[in-house]
Structures are given as structure tokens and as C-alpha cells.
Design a protein around this motif. Structure first.
Motif, PDB file in Angstrom:
ATOM      1  N   LYS A   1      -2.990  -2.912 -13.445  1.00  0.00           N
ATOM      2  CA  LYS A   1      -1.572  -2.796 -13.119  1.00  0.00           C
ATOM      3  C   LYS A   1      -0.881  -1.936 -14.165  1.00  0.00           C
ATOM      4  O   LYS A   1      -0.833  -2.289 -15.346  1.00  0.00           O
TER       5      LYS A   1
ATOM      6  N   THR B   1      -2.410  -0.658  -9.236  1.00  0.00           N
ATOM      7  CA  THR B   1      -1.100  -1.084  -8.745  1.00  0.00           C
ATOM      8  C   THR B   1      -0.051  -0.676  -9.769  1.00  0.00           C
ATOM      9  O   THR B   1      -0.200  -0.980 -10.953  1.00  0.00           O
TER      10      THR B   1
ATOM     11  N   ARG C   1     -10.569   5.076 -11.226  1.00  0.00           N
ATOM     12  CA  ARG C   1     -11.494   5.709 -10.271  1.00  0.00           C
ATOM     13  C   ARG C   1     -12.925   5.624 -10.778  1.00  0.00           C
ATOM     14  O   ARG C   1     -13.844   5.277 -10.048  1.00  0.00           O
TER      15      ARG C   1
ATOM     16  N   HIS D   1       0.884  -1.159   0.000  1.00  0.00           N
ATOM     17  CA  HIS D   1       0.000   0.000   0.000  1.00  0.00           C
ATOM     18  C   HIS D   1       0.925   1.213   0.000  1.00  0.00           C
ATOM     19  O   HIS D   1       1.784   1.346   0.872  1.00  0.00           O
TER      20      HIS D   1
ATOM     21  N   ARG E   1     -10.404 -12.542  -7.550  1.00  0.00           N
ATOM     22  CA  ARG E   1     -10.248 -11.188  -8.076  1.00  0.00           C
ATOM     23  C   ARG E   1      -9.444 -11.213  -9.366  1.00  0.00           C
ATOM     24  O   ARG E   1      -8.624 -12.103  -9.574  1.00  0.00           O
TER      25      ARG E   1
ATOM     26  N   ASP F   1      -2.816   3.349  -5.831  1.00  0.00           N
ATOM     27  CA  ASP F   1      -3.099   2.733  -4.532  1.00  0.00           C
ATOM     28  C   ASP F   1      -1.928   1.898  -4.036  1.00  0.00           C
ATOM     29  O   ASP F   1      -1.488   2.047  -2.906  1.00  0.00           O
ATOM     30  N   HIS F   2      -1.460   0.993  -4.907  1.00  0.00           N
ATOM     31  CA  HIS F   2      -0.464   0.010  -4.497  1.00  0.00           C
ATOM     32  C   HIS F   2       0.731   0.028  -5.435  1.00  0.00           C
ATOM     33  O   HIS F   2       0.626   0.555  -6.546  1.00  0.00           O
TER      34      HIS F   2
ATOM     35  N   GLU G   1      -8.887  -0.826  -8.363  1.00  0.00           N
ATOM     36  CA  GLU G   1      -7.641  -0.458  -7.693  1.00  0.00           C
ATOM     37  C   GLU G   1      -6.535  -0.314  -8.729  1.00  0.00           C
ATOM     38  O   GLU G   1      -6.572  -0.951  -9.770  1.00  0.00           O
TER      39      GLU G   1
ATOM     40  N   HIS H   1     -11.051  -6.158 -11.141  1.00  0.00           N
ATOM     41  CA  HIS H   1     -10.948  -5.456  -9.867  1.00  0.00           C
ATOM     42  C   HIS H   1      -9.763  -4.509  -9.765  1.00  0.00           C
ATOM     43  O   HIS H   1      -9.738  -3.640  -8.915  1.00  0.00           O
ATOM     44  N   ALA H   2      -8.755  -4.720 -10.600  1.00  0.00           N
ATOM     45  CA  ALA H   2      -7.553  -3.890 -10.488  1.00  0.00           C
ATOM     46  C   ALA H   2      -6.867  -3.722 -11.836  1.00  0.00           C
ATOM     47  O   ALA H   2      -6.975  -4.584 -12.716  1.00  0.00           O
TER      48      ALA H   2
ATOM     49  N   GLN I   1     -14.175   2.235 -10.429  1.00  0.00           N
ATOM     50  CA  GLN I   1     -13.959   1.717  -9.074  1.00  0.00           C
ATOM     51  C   GLN I   1     -13.027   0.512  -9.034  1.00  0.00           C
ATOM     52  O   GLN I   1     -13.338  -0.527  -8.464  1.00  0.00           O
TER      53      GLN I   1
END
Ligand code: C2E
Ligand code: CA
Ligand code: CA
Ligand code: CA
Length: 285
Positions: free
Chosen positions: A201, A240, A233, A48, A176, A259-260, A238, A198-199, A236
Motif C-alpha cells: 500500500k 494499492t 511487479r 480497481h 492475504r 492496481d487499486h 498488487e 501479497h500487496a 508479483q
């Protein structure tokens, strides 16, 4: 004789060029390495960015031969994909990664840790893929919600209906999904918004360009990272950032709102035993 494989004949063919010979040798060695378990995952922590808490680790395949050589996955994963060996190899790596993560979650207070596992195109398109993932989770006792599969955009651009239903199946299990190397491929925005992802990279090429001496490249990568984060954003998701090597890259990414992150600035990928120590130290701090 018919039983004499074409390949085993070819290896003694003086007309076979060096490249093909080397390639054949690599395939033979790879087949053996998978059987003997010579290829294992190493693990790179994903932090994080604000709290420096370890939120996940990415499993990255490492092949250490008995004679002490180590081969880059960039070299052997493509061969594994072309030969189909990625199916047994990918399944073995997923099983090892899930069982290591189940142990870390039981032993350490970071019980919400995630494991990220890379999935290649050939694996994802295998009709047995979802079943293989499900049974691996059952056998290792890892909750589905602790597993993130990293897929590249190119995988999602083919055969969209089958692909979408597979993603939905994984999503409903609780697994995920992260889009790897994001920004280097081509995703239509409307399609992306329909995927249970979900994310995202951010590819290392954009992260390293954030501190390029070429000011134009630097400004461009800054705008690309900014756009990826805005997109994430809106959907919604994440974000990385991968391949963070310098403090100044880390600072820019924080300012831009990633975020990460993961990278040599924090730690390179570590063998399982070293990762256990890394996590234990993190907790002691
Ligand atoms: P990737 O998924 O984009 O993985 C990130 C790569 O960046 C890894 O290279 C990692 O070691 C490296 N890296 C991490 N931090 C830094 C940094 O700060 N600076 C630099 N220069 N590099 C950093 P690696 O381990 O050599 O893997 C290369 C690629 O091979 C991976 O790219 C992935 O596409 C593939 N791969 C690795 N393991 C597996 C696997 O188990 N299954 C599949 N299907 N593919 C894998
Ligand atoms: Ca990856
Ligand atoms: Ca990546
Ligand atoms: Ca990459």
C-alpha cells in the motif's frame, strides 16, 4: 490499602500534570468504550483503478462517544497499544469486520469482495494472534481468502524468525497480507522477497505529493511511486494507493500502473449501513 491501584490514587494527585491526567482519563474511557462496544469499524472501499469495481473495503476504527464526540484512531490506537487494550479491541474489530463482510458477500453480487483489517504491532506479536484470527474466521464463516491483514514494515523488522513463521502460518491458511504505509519504513529487498506478502500500500504522503506545487517534491514522489510499482511487479504483488483526493492524482497513479486505490475522491470511510447502500448502488450502475 494495597488493593487501591496506583492509578486511581494518581488521578487525585495534585502534582500529576495535565497531560498524564488526560491520558489516564482516556485510558479509563477507552476501557469502558471497548466493553460497551462504542468503538466500531467504518469501511472505506478500495477500487480497481481501471474498472472502478470495488475489490475490497478497509475497516477503520471509529469511536463515537455517547455525548457525540468522535475521537480519531490516531489518538486512541496508540493508547490502546501502550496499555494492551489493543488485544481485546483488535479482536472485537476483526470479528465485527469479518462478520459484516460475510454478510455482504452473501447479500451482494460482489461475492469476491475482500476485507482489509489493520493489525498493530502489539497484536501481531501476541502469541495467540494466529489462533485468534483462525477462530474468528471459523465463527464468522468468512473464508480466509477474503481476509487481508494490513501490517506495517516495522512489525516485520523485529524477531524475524518468529515473525516469518507467523506470516507463513497465516499464508497457509489463505489469509492475504498487505504492507501498509509502504515506503515510509525500511525494508530490505531480500527480506521482502522472502515474505509471503501479497500487496503493497503506497503511503498517502507519496500520493498527495504527486500533485504538490513544489515541483521537486512532485518529481521525487513520482519516482518513488514508480519504484514501488516496479518492485511490486518484480515480486508479483498488487499495489494499492491510499489517500487519493484529486482526479489528477488518480490519473497519475493509473498512468504509473497502480492496481487499486482508495481515497476521498471515491468515498471517505462509511458506517456499515452506508457501505451497504454504496455497494448496492455500485451494482445497480
Ligand atoms: P491507515 O491504515 O494508513 O489508514 C488510512 C487513513 O487515511 C485512515 O485514517 C483513512 O480514513 C484516511 N484516508 C482515507 N482516504 C483519505 C484521503 O483521501 N485523504 C486523507 N487525508 N485521508 C484519507 P483514520 O481512519 O483516521 O486512521 C488512521 C490510522 O489509525 C490508520 O492509518 C491506522 O494506522 C490506524 N487504525 C485505524 N483503524 C485501526 C484498527 O482498527 N486497528 C489498528 N491497529 N489501527 C487502526
Ligand atoms: Ca491501513
Ligand atoms: Ca496506510
Ligand atoms: Ca498511512
Amino acid at each position: 490499602a494495597k488493593s487501591q491501584g496506583k492509578a486511581s490514587y494518581c488521578v487525585f494527585d495534585p502534582h500529576m500534570d495535565d497531560e498524564a491526567r488526560e491520558r489516564f482519563e482516556l485510558e479509563r474511557a477507552l476501557r469502558q468504550a471497548i466493553q460497551t462496544g462504542e468503538i466500531v469499524p467504518h469501511y472505506q472501499p478500495i477500487l480497481h483503478l481501471e474498472t472502478h469495481e470495488v475489490v475490497a473495503v478497509e475497516a477503520l476504527a471509529r469511536w463515537q462517544t455517547k455525548d457525540g464526540c468522535s475521537l480519531s484512531p490516531a489518538r486512541f490506537i496508540p493508547v490502546a497499544e501502550e496499555t494492551g487494550l489493543i488485544l481485546p479491541l483488535g479482536a472485537a474489530l476483526l470479528r465485527q469486520a469479518c462478520s459484516d463482510m460475510a454478510r455482504w458477500r452473501a447479500e451482494l453480487p460482489q461475492s469476491r469482495l475482500h476485507i482489509n483489517v489493520n493489525v498493530s504491532e502489539r497484536q501481531f506479536h501476541d502469541p495467540e494472534f494466529v489462533r485468534m484470527v483462525t477462530s474468528t474466521l471459523e465463527q464468522t464463516g468468512l473464508p480466509a481468502t477474503a481476509l487481508t491483514l494490513e501490517l506495517t514494515e516495522s512489525i516485520l523488522l523485529q524477531d524475524t524468525d518468529t515473525c516469518l513463521s507467523k506470516l507463513q502460518e497465516l499464508d497457509s491458511l489463505g489469509v492475504r497480507l498487505a504492507l501498509d504505509d509502504f515506503g515510509t519504513g525500511y525494508s530490505s529487498l531480500s527480506y521482502l522477497s522472502r515474505l509471503p506478502v501479497h500487496a503493497l500500500k503506497v503511503d498517502r504522503s507519496f500520493v498527495s505529493a504527486l500533485t504538490s506545487t513544489d515541483l521537486k517534491a512532485r518529481a521525487q514522489s513520482e519516482e518513488i511511486v514508480r519504484a514501488i510499482i516496479a518492485l511490486a511487479r518484480a515480486l508479483q504483488l498488487e499495489v494499492t494507493a491510499e489517500g487519493i483526493e484529486q482526479q489528477s492524482q488518480y490519473q497519475r497513479l493509473c498512468a504509473l500502473g497502480a492496481d487499486h486505490g482508495q481515497g476521498y475522491l471515491f468515498t471517505p470511510p462509511l458506517p456499515a449501513t452506508a457501505l451497504t447502500r454504496f455497494l448496492a448502488q455500485k451494482t445497480a450502475l
